[in-house]
Design a protein around this motif. Structure first.
Motif, PDB file in Angstrom:
ATOM      1  N   PRO A  27       0.823  -1.202   0.000  1.00 47.83           N
ATOM      2  CA  PRO A  27       0.000   0.000   0.000  1.00 47.83           C
ATOM      3  C   PRO A  27       0.861   1.258   0.000  1.00 47.83           C
ATOM      4  O   PRO A  27       1.945   1.275   0.559  1.00 47.83           O
ATOM      5  CB  PRO A  27      -0.806  -0.101   1.295  1.00 47.83           C
ATOM      6  CG  PRO A  27      -0.426  -1.366   1.948  1.00 47.83           C
ATOM      7  CD  PRO A  27       0.642  -2.024   1.157  1.00 47.83           C
ATOM      8  N   ALA A  28       0.361   2.265  -0.648  1.00 48.82           N
ATOM      9  CA  ALA A  28       1.096   3.533  -0.706  1.00 48.82           C
ATOM     10  C   ALA A  28       1.073   4.203   0.652  1.00 48.82           C
ATOM     11  O   ALA A  28       0.083   4.177   1.356  1.00 48.82           O
ATOM     12  CB  ALA A  28       0.454   4.446  -1.749  1.00 48.82           C
ATOM     13  N   THR A  30       1.457   7.786   2.552  1.00 48.63           N
ATOM     14  CA  THR A  30       1.452   9.205   2.253  1.00 48.63           C
ATOM     15  C   THR A  30       2.032  10.030   3.392  1.00 48.63           C
ATOM     16  O   THR A  30       2.067  11.233   3.329  1.00 48.63           O
ATOM     17  CB  THR A  30       0.025   9.698   1.940  1.00 48.63           C
ATOM     18  OG1 THR A  30      -0.819   9.391   3.051  1.00 48.63           O
ATOM     19  CG2 THR A  30      -0.501   9.059   0.681  1.00 48.63           C
ATOM     20  N   GLN A 118      -2.909   6.300  -5.716  1.00 42.89           N
ATOM     21  CA  GLN A 118      -2.973   4.923  -5.230  1.00 42.89           C
ATOM     22  C   GLN A 118      -3.178   3.933  -6.364  1.00 42.89           C
ATOM     23  O   GLN A 118      -2.710   2.802  -6.301  1.00 42.89           O
ATOM     24  CB  GLN A 118      -4.069   4.777  -4.173  1.00 42.89           C
ATOM     25  CG  GLN A 118      -3.685   5.441  -2.863  1.00 42.89           C
ATOM     26  CD  GLN A 118      -4.785   5.367  -1.821  1.00 42.89           C
ATOM     27  OE1 GLN A 118      -5.932   5.098  -2.117  1.00 42.89           O
ATOM     28  NE2 GLN A 118      -4.409   5.627  -0.583  1.00 42.89           N
TER      29      GLN A 118
END
Length: 162
Positions: A27-28, A30, A118
């Motif tokens: 998962p990205a 941030t 994403q």
């Protein structure tokens, strides 16, 4: 009408998760990256479009200098400032080969920007791993994210001496 918007948002979120899962991407993230320090120096500069980039440092070692080095370690690219927020990636290198690319920061100016980033991040990651360079194609509809990604990726690759 509101129910349709909520249902559409849920379906979009599920689609993003499924696409990321199918591509095997992480998962990205941030959140701002934590800076690590080494005996080397970071870089500060700007990309070809004139947007500023802040310096960062990489960790790792390289067996020799110049072309064909057998670099190993983790290298963090500069933070590329885009119209929709910062983009920063980190690469993991083993014996001169990029083995992983992690997005530390992706564009975050508004919900649509986050959604686009994403969706684009797993595709850009796969492209970078396949190309073993920053010479990758932009993701359609994610031009700013793609440009920032390649700028930060090239910075990390330069730090690794690849």
């Amino acid at each position: 009408m509101r129910a349709r918007v909520v249902a559409g948002g849920v379906v979009s979120s599920i689609a993003v998760l499924v696409i990321g899962w199918q591509l095997g991407a992480q998962p990205a993230v941030t959140a701002p990256a934590q800076q690590s320090t080494t005996s080397g120096s970071g870089t500060t500069g700007s990309d070809a479009t004139g947007s500023s980039a802040s310096g960062s440092t990489g960790t790792g070692s390289s067996g020799s200098t110049g072309t064909g080095s057998a670099a190993s370690g983790t290298f963090t690219g500069t933070t590329a400032q885009t119209r929709y927020g910062p983009v920063q990636v980190q690469i993991t290198v083993a014996n001169g080969t990029i083995t992983d690319v992690t997005a530390l920061q992706l564009t975050n100016d508004g919900g649509r920007s986050v959604q686009i980033s994403q969706q684009a991040a797993p595709i850009l990651r796969q492209e970078a791993l396949h190309a073993q360079s920053a010479k990758i194609q932009s993701v359609s509809g994610a031009t700013y994210t793609s440009d920032g990604y390649t700028t930060s990726l090239q910075s990390a690759i330069d730090q690794a001496g690849l």
